[in-house]
Design a protein around this motif. Structure first.
Motif, short mmCIF file in Angstrom:
data_model
loop_
_atom_site.label_atom_id
_atom_site.label_comp_id
_atom_site.label_asym_id
_atom_site.label_seq_id
_atom_site.Cartn_x
_atom_site.Cartn_y
_atom_site.Cartn_z
N LYS A 182 41.39 73.92 42.55
CA LYS A 182 40.46 74.66 41.42
C LYS A 182 41.55 74.59 40.08
O LYS A 182 41.77 74.34 38.89
N ASN A 183 42.84 73.62 40.98
CA ASN A 183 44.44 73.05 39.48
C ASN A 183 43.88 72.29 39.58
O ASN A 183 44.16 71.26 40.72
N LYS A 184 43.16 71.44 38.43
CA LYS A 184 43.19 70.21 38.29
C LYS A 184 44.18 69.57 37.55
O LYS A 184 44.29 68.34 36.83
N HIS A 185 45.26 70.27 36.77
CA HIS A 185 45.75 69.84 35.89
C HIS A 185 47.48 69.64 36.72
O HIS A 185 48.31 70.53 35.97
N ASN A 243 47.27 61.57 34.05
CA ASN A 243 46.62 61.37 35.25
C ASN A 243 45.68 61.94 35.80
O ASN A 243 45.39 61.52 36.52
N SER A 244 44.46 62.25 34.70
CA SER A 244 42.87 62.36 35.78
C SER A 244 42.29 62.77 33.75
O SER A 244 43.17 62.75 32.72
N ASN A 245 40.87 62.92 34.36
CA ASN A 245 40.16 63.32 32.85
C ASN A 245 40.41 64.27 32.40
O ASN A 245 40.27 64.94 31.66
N GLU A 246 40.31 65.72 33.59
CA GLU A 246 40.69 67.13 33.27
C GLU A 246 41.81 66.88 31.82
O GLU A 246 41.56 67.35 31.12
N ILE A 247 42.68 66.49 32.56
CA ILE A 247 43.89 66.20 31.71
C ILE A 247 43.59 65.68 30.14
O ILE A 247 43.60 65.50 28.67
N GLN A 248 42.97 64.45 30.29
CA GLN A 248 42.19 63.42 28.84
C GLN A 248 41.62 64.51 28.21
O GLN A 248 41.72 64.48 26.93
N GLN A 249 40.78 65.49 28.85
CA GLN A 249 39.85 66.03 27.53
C GLN A 249 40.62 67.28 27.32
O GLN A 249 40.52 67.86 26.25
N VAL A 250 41.94 67.94 28.19
CA VAL A 250 43.09 68.93 27.76
C VAL A 250 42.90 68.05 26.24
O VAL A 250 43.59 68.90 24.87
N SER A 251 43.72 67.48 26.00
CA SER A 251 44.60 66.27 25.28
C SER A 251 43.37 65.91 23.62
O SER A 251 44.04 66.15 23.01
N HIS A 252 42.18 66.00 24.01
CA HIS A 252 41.20 65.79 23.02
C HIS A 252 40.95 67.59 22.24
O HIS A 252 40.55 67.03 21.08
N LYS A 253 40.97 68.11 23.32
CA LYS A 253 40.66 69.22 22.42
C LYS A 253 41.76 69.82 21.56
O LYS A 253 42.37 70.45 20.15
N ILE A 274 47.48 77.22 20.24
CA ILE A 274 46.30 75.65 20.90
C ILE A 274 46.78 74.90 22.33
O ILE A 274 45.36 75.28 22.65
N LEU A 275 47.71 75.20 22.91
CA LEU A 275 47.34 75.09 24.49
C LEU A 275 46.74 76.11 25.38
O LEU A 275 45.71 75.95 25.90
N THR A 276 46.60 77.95 24.77
CA THR A 276 46.26 78.07 25.36
C THR A 276 44.77 77.79 25.36
O THR A 276 43.73 78.45 26.09
N GLU A 277 44.23 77.84 23.87
CA GLU A 277 43.02 77.60 24.08
C GLU A 277 42.35 76.84 24.22
O GLU A 277 41.27 76.31 24.62
N ALA A 278 43.05 75.49 24.28
CA ALA A 278 42.56 74.28 25.08
C ALA A 278 42.11 73.85 25.99
O ALA A 278 41.11 73.46 27.03
N LEU A 279 43.11 74.93 26.98
CA LEU A 279 43.52 75.07 28.54
C LEU A 279 42.18 76.30 28.93
O LEU A 279 41.11 75.89 29.69
#
Length: 864
Positions: A182-185, A243-253, A274-279
């Motif tokens: 489940k840890n994709k980041h 590193n991954s698409n999941e991190i890319q989506q977090v940066s967009h959020k 903001i980081l907690t809301e994005a994750l």
């Protein structure tokens, strides 16, 4: 901030040794880089001069040294067979810190306590990584690790393989893999974490600024920048590659949240940013994402003020607090009373619910005897005296008479056999001794019907023994009709609502009547079918009976006599053994129980208990001692009370028939001692394991056993003991100690009169059923218990000291519970000496004088 001392290798050589912080890996897993050498213990010393709040050195070299030493200790100085780091206690941790870390990384005395905690956090982490590598790189591939880890022993490796081969370990590994998936980041920081990456990032920022290039990382505010920077890098074009698409989506959020804010610089407060809301998931305890994996928010200077305790002056409404306190005390009193009444019911004694005052119109101004009979019949109670025929303490309702109205003012217990109260004889024709345990609030100030100088009102009579008119005592073991509900509504309800409610109640009553009629019809039909079948069978057997009856009249008469004798024996065996003993006829309230020289020979606490009894008799305050027992003592889940009458002390000092209250007190003393000495022994309440409970069906006993055994197995107890009151075929009661030996899967019955045959069938069935359910609940291997009914133990002579023998056996087994083999616990059949019996008396006296009477005692009750 640090200084080095020791060998000359503390400079470059030492720093080089710090970088090789892991042991050699198998060649099959290596890339083209050179193989790592096995980590070596440093020979120099680094002196730490400053640490963080979490206990870690602030200097880089000292922090690397701590990380390296933690890895060496976790791999080489803790046996591989130790599964959990929690198994290493605090003493061992401090000793290992002084032996392996302090000589190579010296902390000042004021730093040592926090440094030990920080070191063991890193040791635990390094050990988890080491064991995980052994599984993935060696055990899973069938490779021996001894060439790479020469410090490992073959015996420990075999134990490690067995530990990882169990079903529990396999399931735990699968759960860990699921969580890890489940840890994709994932980050790419390495073992140094954020602290090691920050200098590199600063150099990178300075380089971009010197070249005049824009820094794309600055668009991420707060801790979102280090979090994303640890999971990405800059390309040659100056763009960010994650590193991954999941991190890319977090940066967009994150960028969306920034654009939504008014100024574009709002970062939130602590974990609500903001980081907690994005994750989309909350923070973990003890760490801060984007900052550190081993320190919490308390270590952040920006959040330090949030943990300061600031005292503020507040206006306190004293009257409101007093009112709230009174309400709370009233609720607690009611709860304690309900639990006390439930306890009486658990003893097999029927309790009587409160009923409202009874009104009966009469033209006479006073109430005579015939009117009391009429009121009793109106209540569906026995006419006249309801105490006749009682042979043990029984719950009752206490009533007073005002004019032509009879009121229920209190509840308590009536003692039908008591003939003396406070040194005065009781005329049992008109009065009876009762102990009040509840008083209606409306009648607290009501004077007692029979005047008493020391106890003027019902309020003062709470938990005291007083005299009461026999005709005004209502007691019946069968259930009384439910009390009518009081209507305490200040504003009357509208008539329309009353009509609707009446209609609904009438409809419900009609439905109930119809259902009852249908049930009666079904039962009658079933009975008719059974009668028809019986008639057919009887008709077929009549011919055979006529032939057999000829010449066999004498044999039938013998058979009838045998059947009658069996029925009489069954009726005797079903009788309940009286666990409450009546007052000894030799006991006289207010007189010394033993001479002074014999009292002093029993011990100081036994003498002090006797002095307390004499003092209470002189002051005429009370005639009993009450213990308040918490829910954790007997594992019953509620507050409990034990009442020891002064008449029972006579039996305690003379070693005669022991009342159940004294047995419960002795059990409580052993419970406290076993907790202090941390012995593998558990105890059950003898009142909850009574014969009356078993004869009532045993459901309460079963539930209590399941709950208690489950707790004792979870806490690794080896012995579970309780006193059990039995009744012989002749009708005499007797105390027997029952011991459930969990390691042997046996049940011992220690009977001080083994020549008398006793039936333990009902008790054995309930124990077997409860143990089977506990085995299923704890996923244990299904095994049956073996019941040893002829266990050798001390045999009493012709006396009634069975309770003392039971207590002695229980105390002896507790003292021998530390033996590795339960088979080593043995007794002789010799009778106990007077010294052994005096020890039981002394133990009970200690529990009453030390743990009950003082206000700070574990079993203190305010009524004493």
């Amino acid at each position: 901030m640090t200084s080095s001392s020791g060998s000359s290798s503390s400079g470059g050589s030492s720093s080089g040794s710090e970088s090789s912080s892991s042991d050699e890996e198998p060649t099959s897993q290596l890339s083209q880089r050179k193989p790592r050498t096995e980590a070596k213990w440093p020979t120099d010393k680094i002196i730490v001069t400053e640490i963080t709040k979490g206990g870690q050195p602030t200097d880089k070299k000292a922090l690397q040294r701590l990380r390296k030493l933690a890895g060496l200790v976790g791999r080489q100085r803790i046996s591989l067979t130790v599964e959990h780091i929690k198994d290493v206690d605090a003493v061992q941790r401090a000793k290992m810190f002084d032996t392996y870390i302090q000589p190579r990384l010296e902390f000042a005395p004021e730093m040592k306590e926090t440094a030990i905690k920080a070191a063991w956090v890193k040791i635990s982490k390094a050990r988890r990584v080491f064991r995980s590598n052994l599984v993935t790189k060696f055990l899973a591939k069938g490779i021996q690790p001894f060439a790479h880890y020469q410090f490992l022993e073959e015996a420990d490796w075999k134990v490690f393989i067995n530990q990882k081969s169990t079903q529990e370990a396999v399931e735990k590994s699968l759960k860990g893999k699921e969580l890890r998936s489940k840890n994709k980041h994932n980050h790419n920081l390495g073992p140094t974490g954020y602290k090691g990456a920050i200098p590199k990032w600063l150099k990178e920022d300075a380089k971009l600024e010197a070249e005049g290039k824009p820094n794309p990382w600055k668009q991420y505010p707060g801790r979102t920048q280090p979090y994303l920077r640890a999971r990405g890098k800059l390309t040659e074009d100056g763009e960010i590659s994650f590193n991954s698409n999941e991190i890319q989506q977090v940066s967009h959020k994150v960028l969306e949240k920034v654009s939504e804010s008014s100024e574009g610089s709002v970062t939130g407060v602590r974990e609500h940013d903001i980081l907690t809301e994005a994750l989309g998931n909350p923070e973990h305890r003890g760490r801060v994402r984007g900052v550190s994996s081993d320190s919490g928010w308390r270590s952040w200077p920006e959040c330090e003020d949030m943990y300061r305790k600031r005292k503020k002056k507040r206006v306190v409404d004293v009257e409101m607090l007093e009112e709230m306190l009174e309400q709370r005390l009233a609720r607690e009193r009611e709860q304690m009373h309900q639990q006390f009444m439930a306890l009486l019911a658990a003893h097999g004694v029927a309790t009587i619910p409160q009923i409202s005052p009874l009104e009966r119109r009469s033209s006479q101004s006073s109430v005579g005897l015939h009117e009391l009979h009429a009121q009793a019949s109106a209540l569906h109670l026995p006419d006249g005296d309801t105490i006749d025929g009682l042979d043990e303490p029984t719950p009752c309702i206490l009533q007073i008479v005002r004019g032509d109205v009879r009121y229920n003012v209190a509840r308590g217990q009536v003692f039908p056999d008591e003939t003396v109260l406070h040194t005065a004889e009781v005329d049992r024709r008109f009065h009876a001794v009762v102990m009040v345990d509840w008083v209606d609030d409306e009648y607290c100030d009501q004077p007692l019907p029979i005047p008493n100088d020391e106890i003027p009102t019902l309020r003062d009579a709470l938990w005291q023994r007083i005299l009461w008119d026999r005709l005004h005592i209502i007691c019946r073991k069968s259930e009384l009709p439910p009390p009518p509900q009081r209507q305490i509504s200040r504003v009357p309800s509208p008539p329309s609502q009353n009509k609707k409610e009446k209609q609904k109640e009438e409809e419900k009553e009609e439905k109930k009547k119809e259902n009852e009629k249908e049930r009666e019809k079904g039962q009658k039909e079933k009975e008719k079918e059974k009668d028809k079948e019986k008639e057919k069978k009887e008709q077929g057997k009549e011919k055979e009976k006529e032939e057999k009856e000829k010449g066999k009249g004498k044999e039938k008469e013998k058979g009838k006599t045998r059947k009658d004798s069996k029925k009489s024996n069954k009726s005797k065996s079903n009788e309940v053994a009286p666990v409450w003993t009546s007052a000894n006829p030799n006991f006289k309230m207010g007189e010394p129980i033993l001479p002074q020289d014999e009292l002093r020979a029993l011990g100081g606490q036994a003498y002090a208990l006797h002095q307390y009894y004499m003092k209470c008799c002189e002051e005429k305050k009370r005639n009993s001692i009450t213990l308040c027992v918490s829910k954790d003592e007997f594992r019953k889940g509620g507050i409990d009370y034990v009442c020891v009458n002064f008449s029972d002390l006579y039996d305690l000092y003379h070693h005669s028939g022991m009342d159940i209250s004294l047995l419960r007190v002795h059990t409580l003393s052993l419970i406290k001692q076993s907790k202090m000495d941390k012995l593998p022994v558990g105890f059950l309440d003898p009142s909850a394991m009574s014969t009356s409970q078993l004869n009532a069906g045993g459901s309460d006993v079963f539930d209590y056993l399941v709950k208690a055994l489950s707790h004792f197995i979870a806490t690794k107890k080896h012995y579970v003991m309780f006193a059990y009151n039995t009744i012989s075929k002749e009708g005499s009661s007797h105390w027997v100690l029952v011991v459930i030996v969990l390691p042997l899967k046996q049940v011992w019955y220690l009977d001080s009169l083994r020549h008398v045959k006793r039936d333990y069938t009902n008790l054995g069935k309930v124990i077997d059923q409860a143990f089977a359910k506990v085995q299923f609940h704890h996923k244990m291997k299904k095994q049956q218990l073996t019941h040893v009914t002829d266990f050798e133990c001390h045999q009493q002579q012709a006396n009634d000291a069975c309770g003392f023998y039971c207590c002695h056996h229980m105390s002896s087994i507790m003292q021998q519970s530390d033996k590795k083999k339960p088979e080593e616990i043995k007794f002789t059949s010799a009778p106990l000496t007077s010294g052994d019996l005096n020890i039981v008396t002394h133990e009970v006296a200690i529990c009453l004088t030390v743990d009950t009477l003082p206000t700070r005692g574990d079993f203190h009750c305010p009524v004493n």
